[in-house]
Every structure is written in structure tokens, then in C-alpha cells.
Design a protein around this motif. Structure first.
Motif, PDB file in Angstrom:
ATOM      1  N   MET A   1      45.361  25.390  42.044  1.00  0.00           N
ATOM      2  CA  MET A   1      45.741  24.409  43.335  1.00  0.00           C
ATOM      3  C   MET A   1      45.592  23.202  42.567  1.00  0.00           C
ATOM      4  N   GLU A   2      46.553  21.922  43.302  1.00  0.00           N
ATOM      5  CA  GLU A   2      46.216  20.996  42.710  1.00  0.00           C
ATOM      6  C   GLU A   2      45.651  20.191  43.426  1.00  0.00           C
ATOM      7  N   PRO A   3      44.470  19.082  42.536  1.00  0.00           N
ATOM      8  CA  PRO A   3      44.123  18.435  43.532  1.00  0.00           C
ATOM      9  C   PRO A   3      44.703  17.762  44.773  1.00  0.00           C
ATOM     10  N   THR A   4      44.026  17.474  45.435  1.00  0.00           N
ATOM     11  CA  THR A   4      44.762  16.356  46.590  1.00  0.00           C
ATOM     12  C   THR A   4      43.767  15.312  46.851  1.00  0.00           C
ATOM     13  N   LYS A   5      44.249  13.569  46.872  1.00  0.00           N
ATOM     14  CA  LYS A   5      44.264  12.235  46.174  1.00  0.00           C
ATOM     15  C   LYS A   5      43.105  11.976  47.830  1.00  0.00           C
ATOM     16  N   VAL A   6      41.991  12.051  48.172  1.00  0.00           N
ATOM     17  CA  VAL A   6      40.785  11.561  49.073  1.00  0.00           C
ATOM     18  C   VAL A   6      40.307  10.382  49.204  1.00  0.00           C
ATOM     19  N   VAL A   7      40.185   9.503  50.335  1.00  0.00           N
ATOM     20  CA  VAL A   7      39.676   8.918  50.135  1.00  0.00           C
ATOM     21  C   VAL A   7      38.972   8.960  50.729  1.00  0.00           C
ATOM     22  N   VAL A   8      37.023   8.630  50.760  1.00  0.00           N
ATOM     23  CA  VAL A   8      36.362   8.947  52.300  1.00  0.00           C
ATOM     24  C   VAL A   8      35.731   8.195  52.878  1.00  0.00           C
ATOM     25  N   LYS A   9      35.553   7.626  53.799  1.00  0.00           N
ATOM     26  CA  LYS A   9      34.810   6.368  54.298  1.00  0.00           C
ATOM     27  C   LYS A   9      34.009   7.055  55.391  1.00  0.00           C
ATOM     28  N   TYR A  10      32.668   6.224  54.605  1.00  0.00           N
ATOM     29  CA  TYR A  10      31.473   6.789  55.378  1.00  0.00           C
ATOM     30  C   TYR A  10      30.781   6.454  56.909  1.00  0.00           C
ATOM     31  N   THR A  11      30.116   6.620  57.485  1.00  0.00           N
ATOM     32  CA  THR A  11      30.311   5.503  59.103  1.00  0.00           C
ATOM     33  C   THR A  11      29.293   4.144  59.130  1.00  0.00           C
ATOM     34  N   ASN A  12      29.162   4.630  57.083  1.00  0.00           N
ATOM     35  CA  ASN A  12      28.260   2.692  56.960  1.00  0.00           C
ATOM     36  C   ASN A  12      28.875   2.243  55.554  1.00  0.00           C
ATOM     37  N   GLY A  13      29.985   2.649  56.137  1.00  0.00           N
ATOM     38  CA  GLY A  13      31.149   1.364  54.973  1.00  0.00           C
ATOM     39  C   GLY A  13      31.308   2.027  53.881  1.00  0.00           C
ATOM     40  N   THR A  14      30.691   2.721  52.993  1.00  0.00           N
ATOM     41  CA  THR A  14      30.658   2.897  51.850  1.00  0.00           C
ATOM     42  C   THR A  14      32.369   3.901  52.133  1.00  0.00           C
ATOM     43  N   VAL A  15      33.371   3.724  51.031  1.00  0.00           N
ATOM     44  CA  VAL A  15      34.102   4.470  50.881  1.00  0.00           C
ATOM     45  C   VAL A  15      34.163   4.867  49.098  1.00  0.00           C
ATOM     46  N   ILE A  16      35.198   5.775  48.554  1.00  0.00           N
ATOM     47  CA  ILE A  16      34.577   7.159  47.964  1.00  0.00           C
ATOM     48  C   ILE A  16      36.331   7.305  47.441  1.00  0.00           C
ATOM     49  N   LYS A  17      36.772   6.934  46.208  1.00  0.00           N
ATOM     50  CA  LYS A  17      38.219   7.445  46.192  1.00  0.00           C
ATOM     51  C   LYS A  17      38.064   8.739  45.212  1.00  0.00           C
ATOM     52  N   GLY A  18      38.508   9.580  45.329  1.00  0.00           N
ATOM     53  CA  GLY A  18      38.459  10.672  44.550  1.00  0.00           C
ATOM     54  C   GLY A  18      39.583  11.710  44.821  1.00  0.00           C
ATOM     55  N   PHE A  19      39.514  13.133  43.733  1.00  0.00           N
ATOM     56  CA  PHE A  19      40.025  14.218  43.926  1.00  0.00           C
ATOM     57  C   PHE A  19      38.802  15.150  44.480  1.00  0.00           C
ATOM     58  N   THR A  20      39.863  16.620  45.131  1.00  0.00           N
ATOM     59  CA  THR A  20      39.493  17.618  45.683  1.00  0.00           C
ATOM     60  C   THR A  20      40.344  18.457  45.452  1.00  0.00           C
ATOM     61  N   GLN A  21      39.744  19.635  45.433  1.00  0.00           N
ATOM     62  CA  GLN A  21      40.507  20.596  45.547  1.00  0.00           C
ATOM     63  C   GLN A  21      39.664  21.708  46.250  1.00  0.00           C
ATOM     64  N   ASN A  22      38.357  21.496  46.857  1.00  0.00           N
ATOM     65  CA  ASN A  22      38.230  22.997  48.019  1.00  0.00           C
ATOM     66  C   ASN A  22      37.833  21.925  49.420  1.00  0.00           C
ATOM     67  N   PHE A  23      38.168  20.864  50.575  1.00  0.00           N
ATOM     68  CA  PHE A  23      38.314  20.659  51.229  1.00  0.00           C
ATOM     69  C   PHE A  23      38.597  21.615  52.746  1.00  0.00           C
ATOM     70  N   SER A  24      37.959  21.893  53.414  1.00  0.00           N
ATOM     71  CA  SER A  24      38.214  22.934  54.578  1.00  0.00           C
ATOM     72  C   SER A  24      38.169  22.055  55.612  1.00  0.00           C
ATOM     73  N   PRO A  25      38.560  22.047  56.617  1.00  0.00           N
ATOM     74  CA  PRO A  25      38.755  21.282  57.908  1.00  0.00           C
ATOM     75  C   PRO A  25      37.449  22.012  58.444  1.00  0.00           C
ATOM     76  N   ASN A  26      36.994  23.743  58.163  1.00  0.00           N
ATOM     77  CA  ASN A  26      36.668  24.937  58.973  1.00  0.00           C
ATOM     78  C   ASN A  26      34.661  25.099  58.398  1.00  0.00           C
ATOM     79  N   ARG A  27      34.353  23.541  57.155  1.00  0.00           N
ATOM     80  CA  ARG A  27      33.281  23.291  56.639  1.00  0.00           C
ATOM     81  C   ARG A  27      32.603  21.793  56.183  1.00  0.00           C
ATOM     82  N   ASP A  28      31.372  22.455  56.771  1.00  0.00           N
ATOM     83  CA  ASP A  28      30.688  20.914  56.584  1.00  0.00           C
ATOM     84  C   ASP A  28      30.611  19.680  55.561  1.00  0.00           C
ATOM     85  N   TRP A  29      30.792  20.536  53.964  1.00  0.00           N
ATOM     86  CA  TRP A  29      30.713  19.881  53.392  1.00  0.00           C
ATOM     87  C   TRP A  29      32.249  20.302  52.165  1.00  0.00           C
ATOM     88  N   PHE A  30      32.103  19.703  50.549  1.00  0.00           N
ATOM     89  CA  PHE A  30      33.375  19.868  49.940  1.00  0.00           C
ATOM     90  C   PHE A  30      32.593  19.084  48.527  1.00  0.00           C
TER      91      PHE A  30
END
Length: 139
Positions: free
Chosen positions: A1-30
Motif C-alpha cells: 500500500m502506498e503511503p498517504t501524505k498527511v498533515v495532522v493538526k492537534y487541538t493544542n496547535g501542534t502540526v506534524i507533516k508525514g506519511f501513514t499507511q494504516n489510518f482508518s476512520p474506525n480506529r482511534d489511533w494510527f
């Protein structure tokens, strides 16, 4: 599976750019591999701590681009047209092809602006202040 480019923004303002291969909308972590992590290590991301997960075309984007926050007359995206207001005041306009359910951990929104750097956004329900359905104005 090809990695997905994502930018995650936390509620505290932290931003992290990176790649994920296991994000699922039904799971509470990745796992996320940050782009600026020279060791190549991954971090575990807890979705409830986030504002949103932005699936992006590229990590740089265009800071000078003013993203359109409305639909042009005649645009008919799949799903429900929505205006989402986050608890921090940011407003996002887009469509939810699977509908919007605030009881879910989050919902996917496709931005109204087809030229947005965001392909789609997983909006975390706990970071949302309000959601308003948009209707076409009959003339």
C-alpha cells in the motif's frame, strides 16, 4: 500500500507533516512517519487529540493561495454540502459523501475548492463547534 501524505493538526496547535499507511476512520489511533524525522521512526497518533487529519497533495502547499470557502453556482458535489466550524474558530466548507454524523470519531470532508492542497480532510468530531448544511439558493 502506498503511503498517504498527511498533515495532522492537534487541538493544542501542534502540526506534524508525514506519511501513514494504516489510518482508518474506525480506529482511534494510527502510525505516522514524520517527514522531518531523520531516523525514519514512527509515532503513534491518538485521533481524539487531533483537530483534523489533512490528506494533502504536497507538504508545502501555496501559502499565498486564498482557498475558496463556498461553492460556485452549479457545482454539485457528491454528498451533503457543509460548513464546519472548529472549536478554534476555523471554518471549512466542503462535502461529506458519506453524510455527517457527530457521533462518529470523525467525518471525511472534501473541500469545496477543487484547487485546495487538501484532497480530503478527516474532521475529528470532538474538535467541531458546529456544522451547518448548505443549500443551493433557488433564484
Amino acid at each position: 500500500m502506498e503511503p498517504t501524505k498527511v498533515v495532522v493538526k492537534y487541538t493544542n496547535g501542534t502540526v506534524i507533516k508525514g506519511f501513514t499507511q494504516n489510518f482508518s476512520p474506525n480506529r482511534d489511533w494510527f502510525y505516522l512517519t514524520p517527514v522531518d524525522k531523520s531516523s525514519g521512526g514512527t509515532i503513534q497518533v491518538i485521533v481524539k487529540r487531533l483537530k483534523a487529519i489533512f490528506i494533502v497533495r504536497d507538504f508545502i502547499g501555496n501559502p499565498k493561495y486564498d482557498e475558496r470557502k463556498k461553492y460556485v453556482e452549479g457545482e454539485n458535489p457528491p454528498g451533503v454540502k457543509l460548513e464546519v466550524t472548529f472549536t478554534d474558530g476555523e471554518v471549512m466548507v466542503g462535502s461529506a459523501s458519506l453524510g455527517y454524523d457527530p457521533k462518529r470519531l470523525g467525518n471525511f470532508i472534501i473541500p469545496a475548492d477543487p484547487n485546495s492542497n487538501n484532497i480530503r480532510v478527516f474532521v475529528v468530531s470532538s474538535a467541531v463547534k458546529s456544522v451547518r448544511q448548505l443549500f443551493d439558493n433557488p433564484e
